[in-house]
Design a protein around this motif. Structure first.
Motif, PDB file in Angstrom:
ATOM      1  N   ALA A 251     -34.130   6.447  -8.703  1.00 51.08           N
ATOM      2  CA  ALA A 251     -33.087   6.365  -9.726  1.00 51.08           C
ATOM      3  C   ALA A 251     -31.692   6.494  -9.129  1.00 51.08           C
ATOM      4  CB  ALA A 251     -33.313   7.454 -10.774  1.00 51.08           C
ATOM      5  N   VAL A 252     -31.524   7.430  -8.189  1.00 50.91           N
ATOM      6  CA  VAL A 252     -30.199   7.633  -7.586  1.00 50.91           C
ATOM      7  C   VAL A 252     -29.804   6.410  -6.757  1.00 50.91           C
ATOM      8  CG1 VAL A 252     -28.872   9.040  -5.976  1.00 50.91           C
ATOM      9  CG2 VAL A 252     -30.401  10.135  -7.629  1.00 50.91           C
ATOM     10  N   ARG A 253     -30.734   5.890  -5.982  1.00 53.16           N
ATOM     11  CA  ARG A 253     -30.439   4.692  -5.192  1.00 53.16           C
ATOM     12  C   ARG A 253     -30.076   3.521  -6.086  1.00 53.16           C
ATOM     13  NH1 ARG A 253     -35.491   5.220  -0.886  1.00 53.16           N
ATOM     14  NH2 ARG A 253     -34.432   6.634   0.594  1.00 53.16           N
ATOM     15  N   ALA A 254     -30.807   3.356  -7.195  1.00 57.41           N
ATOM     16  CA  ALA A 254     -30.526   2.252  -8.106  1.00 57.41           C
ATOM     17  C   ALA A 254     -29.164   2.425  -8.767  1.00 57.41           C
ATOM     18  CB  ALA A 254     -31.623   2.166  -9.162  1.00 57.41           C
ATOM     19  N   PHE A 255     -28.824   3.662  -9.115  1.00 54.07           N
ATOM     20  CA  PHE A 255     -27.535   3.910  -9.747  1.00 54.07           C
ATOM     21  C   PHE A 255     -26.394   3.545  -8.797  1.00 54.07           C
ATOM     22  CE2 PHE A 255     -23.869   6.597 -10.649  1.00 54.07           C
ATOM     23  CZ  PHE A 255     -23.715   6.415 -12.019  1.00 54.07           C
ATOM     24  N   VAL A 256     -26.505   3.985  -7.551  1.00 53.57           N
ATOM     25  CA  VAL A 256     -25.454   3.700  -6.574  1.00 53.57           C
ATOM     26  C   VAL A 256     -25.344   2.205  -6.315  1.00 53.57           C
ATOM     27  CG1 VAL A 256     -24.776   4.028  -4.163  1.00 53.57           C
ATOM     28  CG2 VAL A 256     -25.615   5.980  -5.499  1.00 53.57           C
ATOM     29  N   ALA A 257     -26.479   1.527  -6.311  1.00 54.48           N
ATOM     30  CA  ALA A 257     -26.493   0.084  -6.044  1.00 54.48           C
ATOM     31  C   ALA A 257     -26.241  -0.743  -7.295  1.00 54.48           C
ATOM     32  CB  ALA A 257     -27.835  -0.310  -5.430  1.00 54.48           C
ATOM     33  N   LYS A 258     -26.067  -0.063  -8.443  1.00 58.72           N
ATOM     34  CA  LYS A 258     -25.868  -0.737  -9.733  1.00 58.72           C
ATOM     35  C   LYS A 258     -27.052  -1.675 -10.047  1.00 58.72           C
ATOM     36  CE  LYS A 258     -20.809  -0.468  -9.845  1.00 58.72           C
ATOM     37  NZ  LYS A 258     -20.693   0.517  -8.750  1.00 58.72           N
ATOM     38  N   GLU A 259     -28.248  -1.162  -9.848  1.00 61.70           N
ATOM     39  CA  GLU A 259     -29.477  -1.895 -10.112  1.00 61.70           C
ATOM     40  C   GLU A 259     -30.317  -1.151 -11.138  1.00 61.70           C
ATOM     41  OE1 GLU A 259     -30.010  -3.733  -5.565  1.00 61.70           O
ATOM     42  OE2 GLU A 259     -31.312  -2.107  -6.305  1.00 61.70           O
ATOM     43  N   THR A 260     -31.273  -1.836 -11.718  1.00 64.54           N
ATOM     44  CA  THR A 260     -32.215  -1.189 -12.645  1.00 64.54           C
ATOM     45  C   THR A 260     -33.332  -0.542 -11.847  1.00 64.54           C
ATOM     46  OG1 THR A 260     -31.752  -2.845 -14.347  1.00 64.54           O
ATOM     47  CG2 THR A 260     -33.788  -1.554 -14.580  1.00 64.54           C
ATOM     48  N   PRO A 261     -33.571   0.757 -12.049  1.00 69.13           N
ATOM     49  CA  PRO A 261     -34.629   1.424 -11.270  1.00 69.13           C
ATOM     50  C   PRO A 261     -36.017   0.924 -11.664  1.00 69.13           C
ATOM     51  CG  PRO A 261     -33.775   2.888 -12.966  1.00 69.13           C
ATOM     52  CD  PRO A 261     -32.893   1.692 -12.974  1.00 69.13           C
ATOM     53  N   ARG A 262     -36.916   0.876 -10.712  1.00 69.13           N
ATOM     54  CA  ARG A 262     -38.311   0.510 -10.948  1.00 69.13           C
ATOM     55  C   ARG A 262     -39.147   1.722 -10.559  1.00 69.13           C
ATOM     56  NH1 ARG A 262     -39.248  -4.918 -11.597  1.00 69.13           N
ATOM     57  NH2 ARG A 262     -41.392  -4.682 -10.824  1.00 69.13           N
ATOM     58  N   TYR A 263     -39.477   2.517 -11.556  1.00 68.54           N
ATOM     59  CA  TYR A 263     -40.141   3.791 -11.324  1.00 68.54           C
ATOM     60  C   TYR A 263     -41.617   3.602 -10.951  1.00 68.54           C
ATOM     61  CZ  TYR A 263     -35.994   5.805 -13.501  1.00 68.54           C
ATOM     62  OH  TYR A 263     -34.698   6.173 -13.800  1.00 68.54           O
ATOM     63  N   VAL A 264     -42.134   4.580 -10.210  1.00 74.04           N
ATOM     64  CA  VAL A 264     -43.523   4.526  -9.783  1.00 74.04           C
ATOM     65  C   VAL A 264     -44.356   5.645 -10.409  1.00 74.04           C
ATOM     66  CG1 VAL A 264     -42.996   3.358  -7.631  1.00 74.04           C
ATOM     67  CG2 VAL A 264     -43.000   5.879  -7.705  1.00 74.04           C
ATOM     68  N   GLY A 265     -43.699   6.530 -11.154  1.00 69.20           N
ATOM     69  CA  GLY A 265     -44.421   7.558 -11.891  1.00 69.20           C
ATOM     70  C   GLY A 265     -44.814   8.780 -11.077  1.00 69.20           C
ATOM     71  N   ARG A 266     -44.147   8.981  -9.962  1.00 68.50           N
ATOM     72  CA  ARG A 266     -44.464  10.172  -9.162  1.00 68.50           C
ATOM     73  C   ARG A 266     -43.209  10.639  -8.400  1.00 68.50           C
ATOM     74  NH1 ARG A 266     -47.017   5.740  -6.812  1.00 68.50           N
ATOM     75  NH2 ARG A 266     -46.169   5.185  -4.758  1.00 68.50           N
TER      76      ARG A 266
END
Length: 266
Positions: A251-266
């Motif tokens: 989530a943090v990487r996606a926020f910084v990159a202005k991307e939608t996070p793709r969660y893996v559930g862990r």
């Protein structure tokens, strides 16, 4: 003869259907055993990241205890001197512990009347997507019983103590529109759109940050019965857990990159 409970795994979403439409999805012993074990299995399965619970047909989500079967059990209890209500300890309590306590989102798609223990199942879920033709009825005192299936815990937390007392001691059918006003329904949708809307809603949660969802659920439950000081310590514990999750880094990487996070559930 069809299975009393259907189970479908759609990606990370488990769909559990009470499958006795001709009996308005009433809970006989076979159905309670199957539902108890199916919900426990979904709670324990790391591949499942959200659970959607519904009833077959369009008349009822679940009307609670199968009273026709129950009458036979009462008669047998009179003859043998055994207790007739062992079902609370054997079926409802473990079922509700699994449903309310699982560390992943739970969603009830309420397709018709939810009464008694059926209402209890819906109330124990995190979200209730309700058809505009559906309704809730506690119904317990209507057969001279008190609440079970966790309703004494869940209902006051949804509507407040005074309104819960009213709904339990003076049971009536709360229609979908009123259920939304009271807080029993998360969302009310046209009956024809319920299945699609609920599945899309649940699928979105199944794709979310599962560890964080579980921590939110635990934090809210803990805070309901502990002091602020104790809760602050619990929040520290749970934030440490969530902060160490893979999804937090994603989530943090996606926020910084202005991307939608793709969660893996862990």
């Amino acid at each position: 003869m069809s299975d009393p409970v259907r189970y479908e795994l759609d990606g990370a979403l488990a769909v559990i259907t009470i499958n006795r439409p001709d009996a308005m999805n009433a809970l006989d012993v076979a159905t309670k055993v199957a539902l108890r074990d199916t919900v426990a299995g979904a709670a324990a399965d790391p591949a499942v990241r959200a659970v959607l619970l519904t009833g077959a047909g369009d008349r009822a989500f679940c009307v609670g205890q199968d009273l026709k079967e129950h009458l036979g059990l009462l008669k047998r209890a009179e003859e043998t001197g055994e207790g007739a209500l062992r079902t609370v300890a054997e079926h409802y309590n473990p079922l509700l512990r699994s449903l309310a306590g699982m560390r992943k989102p739970t969603i009830a798609a309420v397709n018709g009347v939810a009464a008694g223990a059926g209402a209890g199942l819906a109330f124990a879920c995190d979200f209730r997507i309700v058809a505009d033709t559906a309704g809730f009825n506690t119904s317990f005192v209507g057969v001279a019983l008190t609440a079970d299936s966790g309703v004494s815990w869940t209902l006051p937390r949804l509507v407040g103590h005074a309104r819960a007392t009213e709904l339990l001691m003076l049971p009536r059918t709360v229609k979908a529109s009123e259920a939304l006003t009271l807080g029993l329904a998360t969302r009310v949708v046209p009956a024809a759109e319920l299945a699609e809307t609920a599945r899309a809603f649940a699928a979105e949660l199944a794709a979310g940050p599962t560890v964080a969802y579980g921590a939110v659920k635990e934090s809210l439950a803990y805070g309901a019965s502990h002091s602020l000081s104790e809760l602050l310590d619990k929040e520290d514990e749970l934030q440490t857990l969530a902060g160490a999750s893979e999804d937090h880094t994603i989530a943090v990487r996606a926020f910084v990159a202005k991307e939608t996070p793709r969660y893996v559930g862990r």
